[in-house]
Every structure is written in C-alpha cells, then in structure tokens.
Design a protein around this motif. Structure first.
Motif, PDB file in Angstrom:
ATOM      1  N   PHE A  56       0.830  -1.208   0.000  1.00 20.13           N
ATOM      2  CA  PHE A  56       0.000   0.000   0.000  1.00 20.13           C
ATOM      3  C   PHE A  56       0.865   1.258   0.000  1.00 20.13           C
ATOM      4  CE2 PHE A  56      -2.205   3.444   2.140  1.00 20.13           C
ATOM      5  CZ  PHE A  56      -3.391   3.501   1.431  1.00 20.13           C
ATOM      6  N   ALA A  57       1.928   1.265   0.807  1.00 20.63           N
ATOM      7  CA  ALA A  57       2.760   2.467   0.969  1.00 20.63           C
ATOM      8  C   ALA A  57       3.770   2.671  -0.157  1.00 20.63           C
ATOM      9  CB  ALA A  57       3.501   2.403   2.306  1.00 20.63           C
ATOM     10  N   TYR A  58       4.045   1.633  -0.928  1.00 23.38           N
ATOM     11  CA  TYR A  58       5.134   1.670  -1.902  1.00 23.38           C
ATOM     12  C   TYR A  58       5.059   2.874  -2.841  1.00 23.38           C
ATOM     13  CZ  TYR A  58       8.582   0.061  -5.245  1.00 23.38           C
ATOM     14  OH  TYR A  58       9.681  -0.025  -6.051  1.00 23.38           O
ATOM     15  N   GLU A  59       3.964   3.050  -3.544  1.00 21.21           N
ATOM     16  CA  GLU A  59       3.825   4.187  -4.473  1.00 21.21           C
ATOM     17  C   GLU A  59       3.305   5.437  -3.799  1.00 21.21           C
ATOM     18  OE1 GLU A  59       2.073   3.995  -8.404  1.00 21.21           O
ATOM     19  OE2 GLU A  59       2.511   1.857  -8.433  1.00 21.21           O
ATOM     20  N   TRP A  62       6.802   5.905  -0.318  1.00 17.93           N
ATOM     21  CA  TRP A  62       8.025   5.173  -0.016  1.00 17.93           C
ATOM     22  C   TRP A  62       8.943   5.097  -1.231  1.00 17.93           C
ATOM     23  CZ3 TRP A  62       8.779  -0.734   0.859  1.00 17.93           C
ATOM     24  CH2 TRP A  62      10.014  -0.947   1.461  1.00 17.93           C
ATOM     25  N   ARG A  63       8.399   4.809  -2.397  1.00 15.77           N
ATOM     26  CA  ARG A  63       9.212   4.658  -3.619  1.00 15.77           C
ATOM     27  C   ARG A  63       9.957   5.946  -3.946  1.00 15.77           C
ATOM     28  NH1 ARG A  63      11.817   4.504  -7.705  1.00 15.77           N
ATOM     29  NH2 ARG A  63      11.862   2.871  -9.247  1.00 15.77           N
ATOM     30  N   SER A  64       9.318   7.087  -3.755  1.00 14.40           N
ATOM     31  CA  SER A  64       9.970   8.365  -4.071  1.00 14.40           C
ATOM     32  C   SER A  64      11.137   8.662  -3.132  1.00 14.40           C
ATOM     33  CB  SER A  64       8.962   9.504  -4.049  1.00 14.40           C
ATOM     34  OG  SER A  64       8.380   9.624  -2.781  1.00 14.40           O
ATOM     35  N   SER A  65      11.168   8.006  -1.980  1.00 13.28           N
ATOM     36  CA  SER A  65      12.267   8.230  -1.034  1.00 13.28           C
ATOM     37  C   SER A  65      13.552   7.516  -1.465  1.00 13.28           C
ATOM     38  CB  SER A  65      11.867   7.781   0.372  1.00 13.28           C
ATOM     39  OG  SER A  65      11.823   6.368   0.456  1.00 13.28           O
ATOM     40  N   PHE A  66      13.493   6.708  -2.525  1.00 14.90           N
ATOM     41  CA  PHE A  66      14.671   5.978  -2.984  1.00 14.90           C
ATOM     42  C   PHE A  66      15.746   6.898  -3.573  1.00 14.90           C
ATOM     43  CE2 PHE A  66      12.519   1.588  -3.881  1.00 14.90           C
ATOM     44  CZ  PHE A  66      12.088   1.538  -2.568  1.00 14.90           C
ATOM     45  N   THR A  67      15.433   8.155  -3.785  1.00 17.47           N
ATOM     46  CA  THR A  67      16.417   9.082  -4.359  1.00 17.47           C
ATOM     47  C   THR A  67      17.651   9.204  -3.468  1.00 17.47           C
ATOM     48  OG1 THR A  67      15.228  10.944  -3.390  1.00 17.47           O
ATOM     49  CG2 THR A  67      14.742  10.411  -5.695  1.00 17.47           C
ATOM     50  N   TRP A  68      17.490   9.031  -2.166  1.00 16.53           N
ATOM     51  CA  TRP A  68      18.642   9.109  -1.254  1.00 16.53           C
ATOM     52  C   TRP A  68      19.669   8.037  -1.586  1.00 16.53           C
ATOM     53  CZ3 TRP A  68      20.267   4.980   1.512  1.00 16.53           C
ATOM     54  CH2 TRP A  68      19.362   3.942   1.729  1.00 16.53           C
ATOM     55  N   ALA A  69      19.207   6.922  -2.211  1.00 14.33           N
ATOM     56  CA  ALA A  69      20.106   5.820  -2.549  1.00 14.33           C
ATOM     57  C   ALA A  69      20.647   5.932  -3.978  1.00 14.33           C
ATOM     58  CB  ALA A  69      19.376   4.491  -2.381  1.00 14.33           C
ATOM     59  N   GLY A  73      14.776   8.898  -9.954  1.00 14.40           N
ATOM     60  CA  GLY A  73      13.368   9.310  -9.928  1.00 14.40           C
ATOM     61  C   GLY A  73      12.576   8.569 -10.989  1.00 14.40           C
ATOM     62  N   ASP A  74      11.268   8.473 -10.761  1.00 19.02           N
ATOM     63  CA  ASP A  74      10.393   7.670 -11.608  1.00 19.02           C
ATOM     64  C   ASP A  74      10.492   8.014 -13.087  1.00 19.02           C
ATOM     65  OD1 ASP A  74       9.578   6.772  -9.147  1.00 19.02           O
ATOM     66  OD2 ASP A  74       7.563   7.588  -9.276  1.00 19.02           O
ATOM     67  N   GLN A  75      10.361   9.284 -13.416  1.00 17.38           N
ATOM     68  CA  GLN A  75      10.333   9.657 -14.832  1.00 17.38           C
ATOM     69  C   GLN A  75      11.653   9.360 -15.529  1.00 17.38           C
ATOM     70  OE1 GLN A  75       7.546  10.520 -16.597  1.00 17.38           O
ATOM     71  NE2 GLN A  75       8.933  10.129 -18.315  1.00 17.38           N
ATOM     72  N   LYS A  76      12.759   9.692 -14.891  1.00 15.74           N
ATOM     73  CA  LYS A  76      14.076   9.431 -15.472  1.00 15.74           C
ATOM     74  C   LYS A  76      14.305   7.927 -15.637  1.00 15.74           C
ATOM     75  CE  LYS A  76      18.339  10.319 -16.730  1.00 15.74           C
ATOM     76  NZ  LYS A  76      18.639  10.692 -18.094  1.00 15.74           N
ATOM     77  N   GLU A  77      13.908   7.144 -14.626  1.00 15.23           N
ATOM     78  CA  GLU A  77      14.049   5.691 -14.705  1.00 15.23           C
ATOM     79  C   GLU A  77      13.206   5.131 -15.848  1.00 15.23           C
ATOM     80  OE1 GLU A  77      13.721   3.594 -10.849  1.00 15.23           O
ATOM     81  OE2 GLU A  77      13.991   5.597  -9.990  1.00 15.23           O
ATOM     82  N   PHE A  78      11.991   5.644 -16.009  1.00 12.96           N
ATOM     83  CA  PHE A  78      11.136   5.188 -17.104  1.00 12.96           C
ATOM     84  C   PHE A  78      11.758   5.549 -18.452  1.00 12.96           C
ATOM     85  CE2 PHE A  78       7.737   6.087 -20.184  1.00 12.96           C
ATOM     86  CZ  PHE A  78       7.236   4.801 -20.321  1.00 12.96           C
TER      87      PHE A  78
END
Length: 149
Positions: A56-59, A62-69, A73-78
């Motif tokens: 439930f929390a992923y999108e 939580w997923r947007s917090s992966f930038t620290w790693a 970001g979603d658009q660039k990855e896509f």
C-alpha cells in the motif's frame, strides 16, 4: 502448451500444474510441488515486500524516497527503460518484479508494446498493481496480465 483450469494452470511441456486464482498464477518453484520435494526459504528483504502495508505504501511515498540511494526518480528511470527497450517495441513486454505496477502502467500507456505482463513474487504487490490498473480509467484492463512468480 499452457492450459487454464479453474484453479490451476497446466504446462504440457514440463508436466507441472501451477496454482491459480482469479487474480494470479503462482509460477514459483514450490507451486504444485509437495513440501517434501522442495523447501522454500526467504530472506527478510523478500518477505517485507509481501506485506500488504508495504504494498500500500510503496507508491504512496516510499518509492519516491529511494532518491537518497541514488535512484534518479520515476520519470528518469522510465525514460532510461524505454531507451533500453527500443528493440522490443511491438513485442510483449514482461515486467518482472513489477511491484505495484508503477512502470507496468507506464509501459502500457506508451502504446509501444503488443502487451505487458506484470509479474511479481508478492501477491500483495500484484493486488495493489491490479487496484491501480482498475482505478486508471485510461487503462484497458485486457492489457494487464498478472502472474505470481
């Protein structure tokens, strides 16, 4: 040849029958196999993504917090994925480990593929992916195929 039964999918080639329901097909190595034959073990990182709360929390943040790693970001990855997948345009795309379907939905919207199969080990992620597909009125539900694998 794969044949669909009420609660199973049978493969004539390997003579295996995989458990299925209206939402998914279990293509894991333990599906349809006696527990004595294969002992499945999980590491913590696998189990956390099987939690409905994580799904439930992923999108939803939580997923947007992966930038620290270092994730761009979603658009660039896509965009990166679409560049990489150019040779597959017009083919059926299998999005393995699709999670909540974040990129599966974008692949469908791109209209670059003959079909998109969203597959994940976590049934709760697949349930979330299906919910997002159902909520997106621009999606044609026939494009979504899900398999627990």
């Amino acid at each position: 040849m794969l044949r669909r039964f009420a609660q199973a999918l049978h493969c004539d080639r390997c003579a295996r029958t995989f458990a299925a329901n209206e939402r998914s097909v279990d293509l894991t190595s333990t599906s349809g196999v006696s527990a004595r034959v294969f002992k499945q073990s999980f590491w913590g990182g696998t189990q956390i993504f099987r939690s409905p709360l994580v799904s439930f929390a992923y999108e939803r943040g939580w997923r947007s917090s992966f930038t620290w790693a270092g994730f761009p970001g979603d658009q660039k990855e896509f965009d990166m994925a679409m560049t990489y997948l150019q040779n597959a345009y017009g083919e059926v795309l299998v999005d393995m480990s699709c999670g909540s379907g974040l990129f599966s939905r974008r692949f469908v919207r791109s209209s670059k593929f003959a079909g998109v199969v969203a597959a994940d080990f976590s049934e709760s992620m697949l349930i979330q992916a299906k919910q997002f597909f159902d909520e997106d009125v621009s999606m044609d539900a026939r494009w979504l195929k899900s398999a627990e694998c």
